[in-house]
Design a protein around this motif. Structure first.
Motif, PDB file in Angstrom:
ATOM      1  N   THR A 230     -17.245  17.365  14.882  1.00 33.97           N
ATOM      2  CA  THR A 230     -17.106  18.647  14.197  1.00 33.97           C
ATOM      3  C   THR A 230     -17.195  18.441  12.689  1.00 33.97           C
ATOM      4  OG1 THR A 230     -14.698  18.416  14.164  1.00 33.97           O
ATOM      5  CG2 THR A 230     -15.670  19.591  16.028  1.00 33.97           C
ATOM      6  N   LYS A 231     -17.383  19.514  11.956  1.00 37.13           N
ATOM      7  CA  LYS A 231     -17.487  19.440  10.501  1.00 37.13           C
ATOM      8  C   LYS A 231     -16.144  19.067   9.876  1.00 37.13           C
ATOM      9  CE  LYS A 231     -21.144  22.941  10.154  1.00 37.13           C
ATOM     10  NZ  LYS A 231     -21.529  24.245   9.557  1.00 37.13           N
ATOM     11  N   ASP A 232     -16.208  18.442   8.724  1.00 38.85           N
ATOM     12  CA  ASP A 232     -15.004  18.126   7.957  1.00 38.85           C
ATOM     13  C   ASP A 232     -15.315  18.308   6.475  1.00 38.85           C
ATOM     14  OD1 ASP A 232     -12.817  17.128   6.636  1.00 38.85           O
ATOM     15  OD2 ASP A 232     -12.612  15.347   7.886  1.00 38.85           O
ATOM     16  N   PRO A 233     -14.917  19.435   5.880  1.00 43.13           N
ATOM     17  CA  PRO A 233     -15.267  19.700   4.473  1.00 43.13           C
ATOM     18  C   PRO A 233     -14.473  18.864   3.475  1.00 43.13           C
ATOM     19  CG  PRO A 233     -13.835  21.416   5.303  1.00 43.13           C
ATOM     20  CD  PRO A 233     -14.164  20.539   6.480  1.00 43.13           C
ATOM     21  N   TYR A 234     -13.463  18.121   3.958  1.00 40.42           N
ATOM     22  CA  TYR A 234     -12.584  17.415   3.027  1.00 40.42           C
ATOM     23  C   TYR A 234     -13.025  15.976   2.760  1.00 40.42           C
ATOM     24  CZ  TYR A 234      -9.933  21.404   4.662  1.00 40.42           C
ATOM     25  OH  TYR A 234      -9.559  22.673   5.006  1.00 40.42           O
ATOM     26  N   CYS A 235     -13.906  15.451   3.599  1.00 37.74           N
ATOM     27  CA  CYS A 235     -14.345  14.064   3.446  1.00 37.74           C
ATOM     28  C   CYS A 235     -15.683  14.018   2.718  1.00 37.74           C
ATOM     29  CB  CYS A 235     -14.455  13.375   4.808  1.00 37.74           C
ATOM     30  SG  CYS A 235     -14.984  11.654   4.713  1.00 37.74           S
ATOM     31  N   THR A 236     -15.632  13.971   1.404  1.00 41.77           N
ATOM     32  CA  THR A 236     -16.831  13.741   0.603  1.00 41.77           C
ATOM     33  C   THR A 236     -16.779  12.305   0.081  1.00 41.77           C
ATOM     34  OG1 THR A 236     -15.735  14.571  -1.378  1.00 41.77           O
ATOM     35  CG2 THR A 236     -17.031  16.155  -0.094  1.00 41.77           C
ATOM     36  N   GLN A 237     -17.890  11.833  -0.461  1.00 45.19           N
ATOM     37  CA  GLN A 237     -17.896  10.489  -1.019  1.00 45.19           C
ATOM     38  C   GLN A 237     -16.927  10.383  -2.200  1.00 45.19           C
ATOM     39  OE1 GLN A 237     -20.942   7.735  -1.106  1.00 45.19           O
ATOM     40  NE2 GLN A 237     -22.552   9.124  -0.423  1.00 45.19           N
ATOM     41  N   GLY A 238     -16.425   9.178  -2.429  1.00 44.97           N
ATOM     42  CA  GLY A 238     -15.475   8.961  -3.498  1.00 44.97           C
ATOM     43  C   GLY A 238     -16.061   9.243  -4.876  1.00 44.97           C
ATOM     44  N   PHE A 239     -15.201   9.618  -5.811  1.00 43.90           N
ATOM     45  CA  PHE A 239     -15.630   9.824  -7.193  1.00 43.90           C
ATOM     46  C   PHE A 239     -15.053   8.699  -8.054  1.00 43.90           C
ATOM     47  CE2 PHE A 239     -11.553  12.044  -7.008  1.00 43.90           C
ATOM     48  CZ  PHE A 239     -10.965  11.798  -8.239  1.00 43.90           C
ATOM     49  N   THR A 240     -15.659   8.471  -9.227  1.00 53.91           N
ATOM     50  CA  THR A 240     -15.294   7.312 -10.035  1.00 53.91           C
ATOM     51  C   THR A 240     -15.159   7.663 -11.508  1.00 53.91           C
ATOM     52  OG1 THR A 240     -16.553   5.891  -8.526  1.00 53.91           O
ATOM     53  CG2 THR A 240     -15.931   4.942 -10.641  1.00 53.91           C
ATOM     54  N   TYR A 241     -14.019   7.353 -12.075  1.00 52.86           N
ATOM     55  CA  TYR A 241     -13.865   7.364 -13.518  1.00 52.86           C
ATOM     56  C   TYR A 241     -14.247   5.974 -14.023  1.00 52.86           C
ATOM     57  CZ  TYR A 241     -11.604  11.855 -14.451  1.00 52.86           C
ATOM     58  OH  TYR A 241     -11.357  13.188 -14.618  1.00 52.86           O
ATOM     59  N   THR A 242     -15.368   5.884 -14.723  1.00 55.43           N
ATOM     60  CA  THR A 242     -15.779   4.598 -15.258  1.00 55.43           C
ATOM     61  C   THR A 242     -15.052   4.301 -16.575  1.00 55.43           C
ATOM     62  OG1 THR A 242     -17.653   5.609 -16.407  1.00 55.43           O
ATOM     63  CG2 THR A 242     -18.058   4.762 -14.192  1.00 55.43           C
ATOM     64  N   PHE A 243     -15.028   3.033 -16.925  1.00 56.76           N
ATOM     65  CA  PHE A 243     -14.489   2.597 -18.214  1.00 56.76           C
ATOM     66  C   PHE A 243     -15.266   1.355 -18.636  1.00 56.76           C
ATOM     67  CE2 PHE A 243     -11.918   0.614 -14.885  1.00 56.76           C
ATOM     68  CZ  PHE A 243     -11.977  -0.734 -15.229  1.00 56.76           C
ATOM     69  N   ALA A 244     -15.125   0.977 -19.895  1.00 60.02           N
ATOM     70  CA  ALA A 244     -15.808  -0.214 -20.407  1.00 60.02           C
ATOM     71  C   ALA A 244     -14.782  -1.258 -20.810  1.00 60.02           C
ATOM     72  CB  ALA A 244     -16.691   0.150 -21.599  1.00 60.02           C
ATOM     73  N   MET A 245     -15.133  -2.527 -20.590  1.00 64.58           N
ATOM     74  CA  MET A 245     -14.267  -3.635 -20.977  1.00 64.58           C
ATOM     75  C   MET A 245     -15.100  -4.714 -21.653  1.00 64.58           C
ATOM     76  SD  MET A 245     -13.496  -4.992 -17.084  1.00 64.58           S
ATOM     77  CE  MET A 245     -12.613  -6.483 -17.554  1.00 64.58           C
TER      78      MET A 245
END
Length: 517
Positions: free
Chosen positions: A111-126
């Motif tokens: 069945t459909k699941d609207p809550y499972c999308t791909q992860g999102f990312t806050y990038t940063f630099a080091m």
């Protein structure tokens, strides 16, 4: 003076957007510059009409200049990261996992699941430094530490993780080995971080999903006039920010690994976190101004031949997966499996309709679906950063949603059909970016910059072409599969502007990518 904008409302009359309202905001007098605070601390305020202690706001109304024609007075192109205009107008769309079907046979849910999308990312630099740095443990670090990992044994190498997204090298012309694990890192080298079990944040339940579903938007009042606030869960944004900052601390000072156990992770103190308005991310806090969104709302196109419920690009249109694997007959119903192979075969399936061949004898085409309304091209693997099973994502022992990576793998070079850019219900809206009409699995390939450049050129050219010809985009494709001469004019225009719409040698009669690559 730095200012930012957000879309607040739209008026729709007779299937056309007739007005759009945006809010321009700048820092209030005496307040620090924009991009001082993280997005989660400002987003709710940014969508309110009234000035606040931290923001001064200007209301901007976009109204087209009226002209007498049979087409549209203007076109709006949806190219936001999350499909914000789609959520605001609540036109037919999908979000998250699709239900299993002949077109999406590897879907991880029946069945459909609207809550499972791909992860999102806050990038940063080091930045690498000559001397060890003092790293202060974030007060929230212990909450997120159970999540961080190199992920796989073959990836458990700091040099690999660091150089994977290196954006500045002190020795760019240095000859290096083929193995990035052996690449030297020099003081002054800068890398941007983007790692699955690191600064990815991967909620997957109704309690923590980032992109709110239509039902959640309704419950929170965002579909009421003037109620729109971006369609995101602010608390999840905040936790994604914390998770990313904690990941930096883990990289330089952590000694645990959630997937590989003890004794794998070592400390690497000779690095510093880059922050400030002059840093690579351009923010005082050091995180990207907006997270990298891998998957947002995806429109359902208009009914088309072969797709009476609405057009979309599906898994089987692009995947190089082996659909003869035992998993498919064991997990699909006999009828779904039969329909899957009738579609996979393309012209090779014709003898099966007359009974001359069985389903087991059909040879699958080895190329992507070819569209008569193609307006661009792209190519990328079907690549998943799956949502996690438990809420919150940093729950100790959490796992990726079962079956989500089953659809992952190589994709054939593919096309961008115009029908995937045309939403239902609104005639002067074109959709570009990640929000075109694709399935959950296909979207994992149609989500990268090369595709976005191509679809952006197609959207802009199509809008200008439609204004000039006074023909709505949906009218360019409404007679398919029969010839559409005016559509062909648009396609020639795209190609003349060096925007390719097909790969050399593509033909519906050529069933194999190997023969025309």
């Amino acid at each position: 003076m730095v200012s930012q904008y957000c879309i607040k409302d739209m008026t729709i009359v007779d299937n056309q957007i007739t007005e759009a309202i945006a809010i321009q905001h700048i820092s209030a007098p005496g307040q620090p510059p924009l991009n001082t605070k993280p997005l989660s601390a400002i987003i709710d305020d940014a969508y309110e009409y009234e000035n606040s202690p931290q923001l001064d706001k200007t209301i901007i109304r976009f109204i087209p200049r009226q002209k007498a024609n049979q087409g549209a007075d203007w076109y709006i192109i949806e190219a936001t990261e999350t499909g914000e205009i789609i959520g605001l107008t609540n036109i037919p769309h999908q979000l998250g996992i699709d239900s299993r079907s002949p077109q999406e046979p590897t879907a991880s849910s029946i069945t459909k699941d609207p809550y499972c999308t791909q992860g999102f990312t806050y990038t940063f630099a080091m930045e690498a430094t000559k001397n060890p740095q003092i790293h202060e443990k974030p007060p929230f670090y212990e909450q997120y530490a159970p999540y961080y990992s190199y992920e796989l044994s073959r990836l458990a190498n700091f040099n690999l993780v660091y150089t994977y997204r290196r954006i500045h090298s002190m020795n760019p012309k240095e000859k290096r080995s083929a193995n990035p694990r052996e690449w030297p890192i020099y003081p002054g080298d800068i890398a941007m971080q983007n790692w699955t079990w690191g600064n990815d944040y991967r909620p997957g339940t109704s309690a923590d999903n980032l992109i709110l579903s239509p039902a959640q938007l309704f419950e929170t009042g965002q579909l009421e006039p003037g109620g729109w606030k971006g369609g995101l869960r602010t608390e999840t944004l905040r936790k994604g920010e914390e998770n990313a900052q904690g990941f930096f601390y883990w990289l330089v000072a952590g000694t645990t690994d959630s997937q590989l156990g003890e004794g794998v992770k070592q400390k690497y103190p000779n690095y510093r976190y880059l922050s400030g308005l002059n840093s690579p991310m351009g923010t005082v806090h050091g995180l990207s101004k907006y997270p990298y969104i891998r998957e947002g709302r995806r429109i359902i196109g208009r009914p088309s031949y072969g797709q009476k419920d609405g057009f979309r690009v599906s898994e089987i249109d692009i995947s190089r997966n082996n659909f003869r694997q035992n998993w498919y007959p064991e997990n699909l119903t006999p009828e779904t499996y039969r329909l899957l192979w009738l579609e996979l075969g393309g012209l090779n399936s014709l003898p099966a309709f007359s009974g001359q061949k069985t389903i087991a004898e059909i040879k699958a085409r080895s190329r992507s679906t070819i569209y008569p309304d193609t307006v661009g091209i792209g190519h990328y693997a079907i690549d998943f950063h799956p949502c996690l099973t438990l809420s919150p994502p940093e729950t100790p022992g959490n796992t990726e949603r079962e079956g989500e990576r089953r659809g992952q793998g190589q994709a054939y070079p593919f096309q961008i059909p115009l029908r995937a850019m045309i939403p239902q219900k609104i005639d002067n809206l074109l959709v570009a970016g990640k929000s075109i009409a694709t399935s959950h699995i296909a979207a994992a390939a149609y989500r990268v910059h090369s595709f976005e450049w191509s679809v952006g050129a197609a959207a802009g050219t199509t809008a200008a072409f439609s204004l000039k010809t006074e023909i709505f985009p949906y009218q360019l494709v409404d007679d398919l599969p029969y010839r559409e001469p005016i559509l062909e004019e648009l396609q020639r225009l795209l190609e003349s502007n060096n925007n390719p719409i097909l790969f050399p040698g593509m033909s519906i009669f050529n069933q194999s990518w190997e023969d025309w690559q």
